[in-house]
Design a protein around this motif. Sequence first.
Motif, PDB file in Angstrom:
ATOM      1  N   GLU A  98      10.176   6.090  -4.323  1.00 34.74           N
ATOM      2  CA  GLU A  98      10.290   6.932  -3.136  1.00 34.74           C
ATOM      3  C   GLU A  98      10.411   8.381  -3.573  1.00 34.74           C
ATOM      4  O   GLU A  98      11.193   8.693  -4.462  1.00 34.74           O
ATOM      5  N   VAL A  99       9.641   9.249  -2.919  1.00 35.34           N
ATOM      6  CA  VAL A  99       9.726  10.689  -3.140  1.00 35.34           C
ATOM      7  C   VAL A  99      10.102  11.312  -1.807  1.00 35.34           C
ATOM      8  O   VAL A  99       9.348  11.209  -0.837  1.00 35.34           O
ATOM      9  N   GLY A 100      11.264  11.957  -1.753  1.00 34.59           N
ATOM     10  CA  GLY A 100      11.784  12.502  -0.504  1.00 34.59           C
ATOM     11  C   GLY A 100      11.086  13.768  -0.045  1.00 34.59           C
ATOM     12  O   GLY A 100      10.313  14.393  -0.780  1.00 34.59           O
ATOM     13  N   GLU A 146       0.841  -1.193   0.000  1.00 37.42           N
ATOM     14  CA  GLU A 146       0.000   0.000   0.000  1.00 37.42           C
ATOM     15  C   GLU A 146       0.881   1.249   0.000  1.00 37.42           C
ATOM     16  O   GLU A 146       1.892   1.306   0.693  1.00 37.42           O
ATOM     17  N   PRO A 147       0.510   2.265  -0.763  1.00 35.59           N
ATOM     18  CA  PRO A 147       1.274   3.517  -0.732  1.00 35.59           C
ATOM     19  C   PRO A 147       1.362   4.081   0.684  1.00 35.59           C
ATOM     20  O   PRO A 147       0.390   4.016   1.446  1.00 35.59           O
ATOM     21  N   GLN A 148       2.521   4.625   1.017  1.00 33.63           N
ATOM     22  CA  GLN A 148       2.760   5.264   2.305  1.00 33.63           C
ATOM     23  C   GLN A 148       2.966   6.752   2.037  1.00 33.63           C
ATOM     24  O   GLN A 148       3.958   7.136   1.416  1.00 33.63           O
ATOM     25  N   ILE A 149       2.030   7.556   2.483  1.00 37.91           N
ATOM     26  CA  ILE A 149       2.044   8.984   2.196  1.00 37.91           C
ATOM     27  C   ILE A 149       2.074   9.738   3.523  1.00 37.91           C
ATOM     28  O   ILE A 149       1.161   9.581   4.347  1.00 37.91           O
ATOM     29  N   ALA A 155      -4.384  12.591  -9.231  1.00 36.91           N
ATOM     30  CA  ALA A 155      -3.122  11.843  -9.168  1.00 36.91           C
ATOM     31  C   ALA A 155      -3.426  10.366  -8.940  1.00 36.91           C
ATOM     32  O   ALA A 155      -4.447  10.013  -8.336  1.00 36.91           O
ATOM     33  N   ARG A 156      -2.551   9.518  -9.429  1.00 36.10           N
ATOM     34  CA  ARG A 156      -2.683   8.065  -9.272  1.00 36.10           C
ATOM     35  C   ARG A 156      -1.429   7.543  -8.582  1.00 36.10           C
ATOM     36  O   ARG A 156      -0.329   7.655  -9.137  1.00 36.10           O
ATOM     37  N   ILE A 157      -1.597   6.985  -7.383  1.00 35.17           N
ATOM     38  CA  ILE A 157      -0.485   6.465  -6.590  1.00 35.17           C
ATOM     39  C   ILE A 157      -0.785   4.988  -6.357  1.00 35.17           C
ATOM     40  O   ILE A 157      -1.756   4.654  -5.681  1.00 35.17           O
ATOM     41  N   ILE A 158       0.052   4.116  -6.910  1.00 37.12           N
ATOM     42  CA  ILE A 158      -0.265   2.689  -6.915  1.00 37.12           C
ATOM     43  C   ILE A 158       0.901   1.874  -6.381  1.00 37.12           C
ATOM     44  O   ILE A 158       2.036   2.001  -6.857  1.00 37.12           O
ATOM     45  N   GLY A 159       0.609   1.000  -5.400  1.00 38.76           N
ATOM     46  CA  GLY A 159       1.577   0.003  -4.946  1.00 38.76           C
ATOM     47  C   GLY A 159       2.633   0.522  -4.005  1.00 38.76           C
ATOM     48  O   GLY A 159       2.376   1.299  -3.092  1.00 38.76           O
ATOM     49  N   ASP A 160       3.860   0.074  -4.223  1.00 37.89           N
ATOM     50  CA  ASP A 160       4.993   0.306  -3.325  1.00 37.89           C
ATOM     51  C   ASP A 160       5.565   1.710  -3.552  1.00 37.89           C
ATOM     52  O   ASP A 160       6.596   1.892  -4.192  1.00 37.89           O
ATOM     53  N   VAL A 161       4.842   2.702  -3.036  1.00 38.71           N
ATOM     54  CA  VAL A 161       5.203   4.115  -3.218  1.00 38.71           C
ATOM     55  C   VAL A 161       5.253   4.768  -1.840  1.00 38.71           C
ATOM     56  O   VAL A 161       4.328   4.614  -1.044  1.00 38.71           O
ATOM     57  N   THR A 162       6.325   5.508  -1.583  1.00 40.53           N
ATOM     58  CA  THR A 162       6.460   6.275  -0.349  1.00 40.53           C
ATOM     59  C   THR A 162       6.620   7.742  -0.719  1.00 40.53           C
ATOM     60  O   THR A 162       7.468   8.082  -1.553  1.00 40.53           O
ATOM     61  N   ILE A 163       5.822   8.590  -0.093  1.00 39.78           N
ATOM     62  CA  ILE A 163       5.888  10.032  -0.322  1.00 39.78           C
ATOM     63  C   ILE A 163       6.185  10.687   1.019  1.00 39.78           C
ATOM     64  O   ILE A 163       5.434  10.534   1.979  1.00 39.78           O
ATOM     65  N   GLY A 164       7.297  11.427   1.072  1.00 34.41           N
ATOM     66  CA  GLY A 164       7.806  11.974   2.320  1.00 34.41           C
ATOM     67  C   GLY A 164       7.145  13.261   2.774  1.00 34.41           C
ATOM     68  O   GLY A 164       6.280  13.826   2.092  1.00 34.41           O
ATOM     69  N   PRO A 165       7.590  13.764   3.932  1.00 34.84           N
ATOM     70  CA  PRO A 165       7.020  14.972   4.522  1.00 34.84           C
ATOM     71  C   PRO A 165       7.103  16.174   3.588  1.00 34.84           C
ATOM     72  O   PRO A 165       8.132  16.415   2.956  1.00 34.84           O
ATOM     73  N   GLU A 166       6.002  16.901   3.507  1.00 38.92           N
ATOM     74  CA  GLU A 166       5.874  18.136   2.732  1.00 38.92           C
ATOM     75  C   GLU A 166       6.151  17.973   1.238  1.00 38.92           C
ATOM     76  O   GLU A 166       6.262  18.961   0.510  1.00 38.92           O
ATOM     77  N   ALA A 167       6.255  16.726   0.778  1.00 38.48           N
ATOM     78  CA  ALA A 167       6.390  16.482  -0.658  1.00 38.48           C
ATOM     79  C   ALA A 167       5.040  16.746  -1.319  1.00 38.48           C
ATOM     80  O   ALA A 167       3.997  16.735  -0.653  1.00 38.48           O
ATOM     81  N   SER A 168       5.064  16.985  -2.619  1.00 35.58           N
ATOM     82  CA  SER A 168       3.801  17.211  -3.327  1.00 35.58           C
ATOM     83  C   SER A 168       3.801  16.464  -4.651  1.00 35.58           C
ATOM     84  O   SER A 168       4.802  16.425  -5.359  1.00 35.58           O
TER      85      SER A 168
END
Length: 188
Positions: A58-60, A17-20, A30-43
């Motif tokens: 991964e998005v830092g 599951e995506p971790q946001i 927006a489409r966020i699928i599967g093994d996705v990590t989105i970090g603090p204050e990212a957009s």
Amino acid sequence: MTDCFPDATILPFDGKEPQIHETAFVAPGARIIGDVTIGPEASVWYNCVLRGDIHRIEVGARSNVQDGSVFHVEGPRPDTDGEPTIIGEDCVIGHMAVVHGAQLADRAFVGMGAVAMDGARIATGGMLGAGALLSPGKRIGEGEIWIGRPAKYYRTQDDAQIAKIKFQTERYCKLAQRHLAELRSATS
């Protein structure tokens, strides 16, 4: 999780599951699928697709993925473990960019409509110019600007250009909060 990001598609895939982060912004569409990590204050902006189905994305922190961009990955094959897509902190990804199995260090920049392919690397403060194509396995060094299709070294950034990347990340963090407030206002 999807209650935090109305009208965005956030889906698990293959048990992942995506971790946001709670301070991140994911725009409607927006489409966020599967093994996705989105970090603090990212957009992640309108109509982006981040598809972590066969490897991870991964998005830092404080990085922005602008409208219409597509992130995917290279999955494992007999000759490789594949290539994740890793975006460091404070990165700028311009509108309609494609990042596929590439890795960006902190404060890297990918211009509008640019493509970074499997195994490509962009070092700290490196820039892939608008419309450029970074071929598989190519490396942009620290602070270097590469342009063209295929991308080639152009020159090294000066302090003013590096400051513009910092300005852009700060601007997008503030802009994301403004969009979030407007969306909450419109839906309440």
